[in-house]
Write a protein that holds these residues in place. Structure first.
Motif, PDB file in Angstrom:
ATOM      1  N   GLY A  35       0.786  -1.223   0.000  1.00  0.00           N
ATOM      2  CA  GLY A  35       0.000   0.000   0.000  1.00  0.00           C
ATOM      3  C   GLY A  35       0.819   1.274   0.000  1.00  0.00           C
ATOM      4  O   GLY A  35       0.385   2.299   0.522  1.00  0.00           O
ATOM      5  N   GLY A  36       2.021   1.234  -0.591  1.00  0.00           N
ATOM      6  CA  GLY A  36       2.847   2.430  -0.662  1.00  0.00           C
ATOM      7  C   GLY A  36       3.485   2.816   0.649  1.00  0.00           C
ATOM      8  O   GLY A  36       3.822   3.985   0.857  1.00  0.00           O
ATOM      9  N   GLU A  37       3.708   1.843   1.529  1.00  0.00           N
ATOM     10  CA  GLU A  37       4.263   2.143   2.852  1.00  0.00           C
ATOM     11  C   GLU A  37       5.668   2.738   2.767  1.00  0.00           C
ATOM     12  O   GLU A  37       6.067   3.518   3.625  1.00  0.00           O
ATOM     13  CB  GLU A  37       4.288   0.865   3.701  1.00  0.00           C
ATOM     14  N   LEU A  38       6.415   2.382   1.714  1.00  0.00           N
ATOM     15  CA  LEU A  38       7.760   2.926   1.544  1.00  0.00           C
ATOM     16  C   LEU A  38       7.765   4.193   0.691  1.00  0.00           C
ATOM     17  O   LEU A  38       8.821   4.693   0.316  1.00  0.00           O
ATOM     18  CB  LEU A  38       8.680   1.881   0.913  1.00  0.00           C
ATOM     19  N   GLY A  39       6.575   4.694   0.394  1.00  0.00           N
ATOM     20  CA  GLY A  39       6.452   5.897  -0.417  1.00  0.00           C
ATOM     21  C   GLY A  39       5.294   5.766  -1.368  1.00  0.00           C
ATOM     22  O   GLY A  39       5.227   4.791  -2.125  1.00  0.00           O
ATOM     23  N   ALA A  40       4.384   6.700  -1.329  1.00  0.00           N
ATOM     24  CA  ALA A  40       3.197   6.637  -2.179  1.00  0.00           C
ATOM     25  C   ALA A  40       3.554   6.972  -3.618  1.00  0.00           C
ATOM     26  O   ALA A  40       4.491   7.699  -3.895  1.00  0.00           O
ATOM     27  CB  ALA A  40       2.134   7.601  -1.662  1.00  0.00           C
TER      28      ALA A  40
END
Length: 326
Positions: free
Chosen positions: A64-69
């Motif tokens: 879910g884009g936890e390391l960057g959307a």
């Protein structure tokens, strides 16, 4: 016990504990955890790495884009080391991958030809330079593109005229313009809201997005039949991170990367698409229009120039020939 032993004891314990701790590789997944990519690719990669290193190296997914959307930044995110590994669409940064995007062209590949094998046939000679500072883990294609509409029905090219169509990149944008539609480039994660609010009238993509992004809830009609190309994808690993792995970890990755994991991923994509399209056919809320013969050819004929012009502009004749296996 002397004072020297009292000092050395904890230090030795810390060193032993550090040596036993597994090395964790970070996989950036911008999609939700229930997306096809997880079971199709991330879990098999994680299993191969852990088993091949007896647990010394593991792969952890950040969903879910936890390391960057933002799916458009996936390639840069891996190069910069924010993630060790990640997946994305070449079409989101089209200028980086001009030849890799050739399968996205209408009619470039036959509808039944696998995308992953086409991409790997051209990789060494034509595509490798498009993936600098990375170790390419997978290249694959989606199922063939179809048209998914909010509240319109598309049976002829003229039915698209004046409509706002979500596209993934420049190729699908040019295709939609050739058919008289207005292309709108927004991330797939925003398409649901775009259809729901009327920001866009439809989307050109593979049927897998109906279930992967729950678009079946906001799509009223689907048109299949014309050869509208297919999306392409990559999974890459930071080259420095790969080079710094143990021999066992490299061997574990090397044994599954390339065509093997690409085939596994693409087949899962197609299976998801087939199930989603079958569900659409069963739904009382969705009209599925299957075009054949001259009806499908009308779209194909209108898009021939888009494909020919693109291949010429990127010097892609050799890449296309290799992809087709000619």
């Amino acid at each position: 016990m002397n004072s020297k032993s009292l000092v050395l004891g904890p230090v030795v314990a810390i060193a032993i504990g550090g040596a036993a701790q597994a090395q964790e590789l970070k996989y950036a997944n911008w999609a939700p955890p229930m997306h096809t990519i997880n079971a199709a690719q991330i879990e098999p990669l994680a299993k191969a790495i852990e088993e091949g290193t007896d647990g010394a190296v593991t792969l952890r997914a950040f969903h879910g884009g936890e390391l960057g959307a933002g799916p458009a930044d996936q390639f840069v995110r891996v190069i910069q080391g924010t993630a060790d590994m990640g997946w994305g669409l070449q079409g989101y940064t089209s200028s980086q991958f001009p030849k890799s995007m050739i399968p996205e062209l209408p009619g470039a590949l036959p509808l039944g030809q696998p995308g992953y094998s086409a991409l790997w046939r051209a990789y060494d000679t034509e595509l490798a330079a498009e993936y600098p500072r990375t170790e390419v883990i997978a290249l694959w294609g989606a199922e063939p593109n179809i048209l998914m509409m909010r509240d319109k029905q598309v049976r002829t090219p003229e039915d698209l005229r004046g409509l706002k169509m979500r596209v993934a990149g420049t190729i699908s944008a040019e295709a939609m313009e050739a058919l008289g539609a207005t292309p709108v480039q927004i991330p797939m994660t925003q398409v649901y809201n775009g259809l729901q609010t009327g920001l866009i009238d439809g989307v050109i993509s593979g049927a897998s997005v109906l279930s992967d992004f729950k678009l079946q809830e906001v799509v009223g009609s689907v048109t299949t039949g014309p050869n509208l190309g297919r999306l392409t994808f990559y999974t890459v690993m930071n080259k420095s991170a790969y080079d710094g792995l143990s021999d066992d970890a490299k061997a574990a990755i090397d044994a599954i990367k390339g065509e093997e994991i690409s085939k596994l991923t693409e087949e899962a994509w197609v299976a998801t698409a087939d199930a989603a399209l079958a569900a659409a056919r069963q739904s009382a809320d969705t009209t599925v229009i299957d075009l054949e013969g001259d009806d499908a050819k009308a779209f194909d004929d209108a898009l021939t120039e888009v494909t020919d012009t693109y291949v010429q502009n990127v010097g892609g004749d050799a890449a296309l020939t290799a992809m087709r296996g000619d």
